[in-house]
Design a protein around this motif. Structure first.
Motif, PDB file in Angstrom:
ATOM      1  N   HIS A 197       3.857   1.934  -1.274  1.00 46.60           N
ATOM      2  CA  HIS A 197       4.343   1.804  -2.482  1.00 46.60           C
ATOM      3  C   HIS A 197       3.499   1.945  -3.610  1.00 46.60           C
ATOM      4  N   GLY A 198       2.127   1.726  -3.433  1.00 46.11           N
ATOM      5  CA  GLY A 198       1.150   1.712  -4.415  1.00 46.11           C
ATOM      6  C   GLY A 198       1.456   0.341  -5.519  1.00 46.11           C
ATOM      7  N   TRP A 199       1.753  -0.571  -4.740  1.00 45.57           N
ATOM      8  CA  TRP A 199       1.937  -1.974  -5.266  1.00 45.57           C
ATOM      9  C   TRP A 199       0.637  -2.636  -5.379  1.00 45.57           C
TER      10      TRP A 199
ATOM     11  N   ARG B  36       0.857  -1.124   0.119  1.00 41.23           N
ATOM     12  CA  ARG B  36      -0.090   0.270  -0.104  1.00 41.23           C
ATOM     13  C   ARG B  36       0.898   1.317  -0.102  1.00 41.23           C
TER      14      ARG B  36
END
Length: 257
Positions: free
Chosen positions: A159-161, A157
């Motif tokens: 890192h936006g992964w 979350r």
């Protein structure tokens, strides 16, 4: 390409996801950075320790052993569902692995079978070691699996992964089998679901329990969730600073079974 999170951001992300964190010594500054760079980071690798006993497991992962100095990961996930932070920076956990797997992780696709060991995994991954004998028979308690899901989701979350940024050691390095016995498809499905919701979300759709005389978090977890060790999930979900600080008539949120 992502820079590693600042240590305090990493810690805050775990706590926001409902992880029970134990900070061990000077974990922020304990690393192997003098041996090489850490980053760019592309994913989160999950291992088993082949040890038993939480205190012993945490100590080994922090200090390492002859021929493999610590830290051996960033966080140790013990059977009671706590995440012990033992280091931050380059850690001796991943070793050399398959560049095709790294490309799959970056693309967030299913990794191919690993058949090479030419890429420095210690540089590119966060690592969590999980207390387990690794014999395929040692159980994975529900609290521990939930902590794996939440810790993995927290980093993804931040890192936006997506969930495919999680991988197992066995996906990365030929000959590895860890985390043996863990239902990986279940972990990925649960991380995928978590990432659809705010970090504070817990499965269960708002199920609650009203405290009665004689109740403890352990007894509530045992009777309502089927596993007394999951009391930490109840404490975390209700933001209880003291596990003994519950009162008759108090309504507690419960996680899913």
């Amino acid at each position: 390409m992502a820079r590693p999170l600042p240590a305090n951001t990493f810690l805050a992300a775990l706590r926001a996801e409902g992880v029970t964190v134990v900070e061990v010594g000077d974990w922020r500054d304990h690393n192997r950075n003098r041996m090489g760079s850490w980053g760019p980071v592309h994913g989160v690798m999950i291992h088993h320790t082949v040890t038993s006993g939480s205190a012993r497991t945490v100590a080994i992962c922090r200090t390492g052993y002859s021929g493999l100095p610590g830290p051996l990961c960033h966080g140790v996930i013990t059977k009671d569902g706590r995440v012990h932070l033992v280091g931050y920076g380059r850690a001796n956990h991943a070793g050399a692995g398959d560049p095709d797997v790294l490309r799959a992780v970056i693309a967030e696709t299913k990794p191919p079978v690993d058949d090479q060991a030419s890429t420095d995994g210690n540089r590119h991954f966060y690592g969590f070691e999980c207390e387990n004998l690794g014999d395929g028979e040692d159980p994975w308690p529900a609290a521990q699996v939930e902590a794996i899901v939440r810790a993995g989701a927290a980093v993804c979350r931040a890192h936006g992964w997506g969930a495919r940024s999680l991988l197992r050691h066995l996906d990365w390095q030929p000959g590895k089998v860890d985390p043996r016995g863990l239902d990986w498809n279940d972990v990925l499905a649960r991380v995928t679901e978590r990432l659809k919701h705010p970090a504070s979300w817990s499965p269960g759709g708002g199920s609650t329990y009203t405290v009665r005389a004689g109740d403890t978090l352990w007894s509530i977890a045992a009777s309502k969730l089927g596993d007394g060790t999951r009391w930490r999930e109840i404490a975390s979900l209700n933001k209880l600073q003291d596990a003994d600080d519950i009162a008759v008539g108090q309504r507690l949120k419960l996680p899913a079974k």
